[in-house]
Design a protein around this motif. Structure first.
Motif, PDB file in Angstrom:
ATOM      1  N   UNK A  81       0.858  -1.190   0.000  1.00  0.00           N
ATOM      2  CA  UNK A  81       0.000   0.000   0.000  1.00  0.00           C
ATOM      3  C   UNK A  81       0.894   1.240   0.000  1.00  0.00           C
ATOM      4  N   UNK A  82       0.679   2.086  -1.001  1.00  0.00           N
ATOM      5  CA  UNK A  82       1.404   3.353  -1.066  1.00  0.00           C
ATOM      6  C   UNK A  82       0.507   4.372  -1.757  1.00  0.00           C
ATOM      7  N   UNK A  83       0.055   5.361  -1.013  1.00  0.00           N
ATOM      8  CA  UNK A  83      -0.794   6.408  -1.568  1.00  0.00           C
ATOM      9  C   UNK A  83       0.087   7.385  -2.333  1.00  0.00           C
ATOM     10  N   UNK A  84      -0.285   7.658  -3.570  1.00  0.00           N
ATOM     11  CA  UNK A  84       0.453   8.632  -4.372  1.00  0.00           C
ATOM     12  C   UNK A  84      -0.448   9.812  -4.704  1.00  0.00           C
ATOM     13  N   UNK A  85       0.184  10.944  -4.931  1.00  0.00           N
ATOM     14  CA  UNK A  85      -0.542  12.156  -5.302  1.00  0.00           C
ATOM     15  C   UNK A  85       0.119  12.753  -6.530  1.00  0.00           C
ATOM     16  N   UNK A  86      -0.709  13.124  -7.513  1.00  0.00           N
ATOM     17  CA  UNK A  86      -0.201  13.803  -8.701  1.00  0.00           C
ATOM     18  C   UNK A  86      -1.209  14.868  -9.106  1.00  0.00           C
ATOM     19  N   UNK A  87      -1.077  15.409 -10.305  1.00  0.00           N
ATOM     20  CA  UNK A  87      -1.960  16.494 -10.740  1.00  0.00           C
ATOM     21  C   UNK A  87      -3.424  16.066 -10.866  1.00  0.00           C
ATOM     22  N   UNK A  88      -3.690  14.769 -10.940  1.00  0.00           N
ATOM     23  CA  UNK A  88      -5.064  14.260 -11.048  1.00  0.00           C
ATOM     24  C   UNK A  88      -5.671  13.942  -9.685  1.00  0.00           C
ATOM     25  N   UNK A  89      -4.866  13.952  -8.629  1.00  0.00           N
ATOM     26  CA  UNK A  89      -5.369  13.654  -7.302  1.00  0.00           C
ATOM     27  C   UNK A  89      -4.597  12.530  -6.648  1.00  0.00           C
ATOM     28  N   UNK A  90      -5.323  11.651  -5.988  1.00  0.00           N
ATOM     29  CA  UNK A  90      -4.724  10.575  -5.183  1.00  0.00           C
ATOM     30  C   UNK A  90      -5.046   9.207  -5.785  1.00  0.00           C
ATOM     31  N   UNK A  91      -4.108   8.276  -5.606  1.00  0.00           N
ATOM     32  CA  UNK A  91      -4.358   6.904  -6.039  1.00  0.00           C
ATOM     33  C   UNK A  91      -3.622   5.948  -5.113  1.00  0.00           C
ATOM     34  N   UNK A  92      -4.151   4.730  -5.049  1.00  0.00           N
ATOM     35  CA  UNK A  92      -3.565   3.694  -4.210  1.00  0.00           C
ATOM     36  C   UNK A  92      -4.125   2.353  -4.652  1.00  0.00           C
ATOM     37  N   UNK A  93      -3.373   1.300  -4.429  1.00  0.00           N
ATOM     38  CA  UNK A  93      -3.866  -0.069  -4.613  1.00  0.00           C
ATOM     39  C   UNK A  93      -3.811  -0.755  -3.255  1.00  0.00           C
ATOM     40  N   UNK A  94      -4.898  -1.458  -2.918  1.00  0.00           N
ATOM     41  CA  UNK A  94      -5.000  -2.154  -1.647  1.00  0.00           C
ATOM     42  C   UNK A  94      -5.374  -3.603  -1.937  1.00  0.00           C
ATOM     43  N   UNK A  95      -4.614  -4.528  -1.374  1.00  0.00           N
ATOM     44  CA  UNK A  95      -4.929  -5.947  -1.532  1.00  0.00           C
ATOM     45  C   UNK A  95      -5.922  -6.336  -0.435  1.00  0.00           C
ATOM     46  N   UNK A  96      -7.041  -6.916  -0.872  1.00  0.00           N
ATOM     47  CA  UNK A  96      -8.090  -7.343   0.047  1.00  0.00           C
ATOM     48  C   UNK A  96      -8.059  -8.855   0.194  1.00  0.00           C
ATOM     49  N   UNK A  97      -8.091  -9.317   1.432  1.00  0.00           N
ATOM     50  CA  UNK A  97      -8.183 -10.747   1.715  1.00  0.00           C
ATOM     51  C   UNK A  97      -9.660 -11.122   1.614  1.00  0.00           C
ATOM     52  N   UNK A  98      -9.964 -12.036   0.686  1.00  0.00           N
ATOM     53  CA  UNK A  98     -11.370 -12.416   0.486  1.00  0.00           C
ATOM     54  C   UNK A  98     -11.621 -13.875   0.824  1.00  0.00           C
TER      55      UNK A  98
END
Length: 142
Positions: A125-142
């Protein structure tokens, strides 16, 4: 995927015994709200998300950083979905900082609710910020 390219949105990717969730939003609070909507979508399955009703639930969290806070937030919503038998779709943040939040969430009861997610993980998990806003990928245990 939900919403348009300029607004909050999310994607799902299959992952072995897990699901990789991509979150994208123009603001930090919208990133957290989109995480909640994505979890609600997984719990509801097919069809539109229900309208929020009732007073809601207060949530207050403290974490070491914004990535841990996002994961803690998602796990708190997973917990409330399981315990309350509701999906949460309306999010109001009284405070949202990199290490804490105070929020009020409202949701609705859903017939055939299927809480698919066991937990959100901190894996990559690493939240990034750029000119479009914020993004992140989160792995969910299902």
């Amino acid at each position: 995927m939900t919403s348009g390219p300029e607004g909050p949105r999310h994607t799902f990717e299959d992952h072995t015994a897990e699901l990789r969730l991509g979150l994208f939003a123009p603001t930090f609070p919208e990133l957290f709200a989109e995480a909640g909507r994505a979890l609600a979508e997984l719990a509801v399955g097919e069809g539109p998300l229900p309208e929020a009703a009732g007073e809601g639930v207060s949530i207050s969290l403290h974490s070491v950083d914004r990535e841990a806070l996002l994961v803690d937030w998602m796990n708190e919503l997973v917990f409330h979905t399981e315990v309350d038998g509701r999906v949460y779709v309306d999010f109001h943040f009284d405070e949202l900082a990199p290490d804490h939040l105070v929020a009020r969430v409202r949701g609705a009861e859903v017939q055939g609710l299927r809480p698919l997610v066991k937990a959100a993980t901190l894996h990559d998990v690493h939240i990034t910020e750029d000119s479009h806003g914020y993004s992140v990928h989160v792995v969910l245990d299902i």
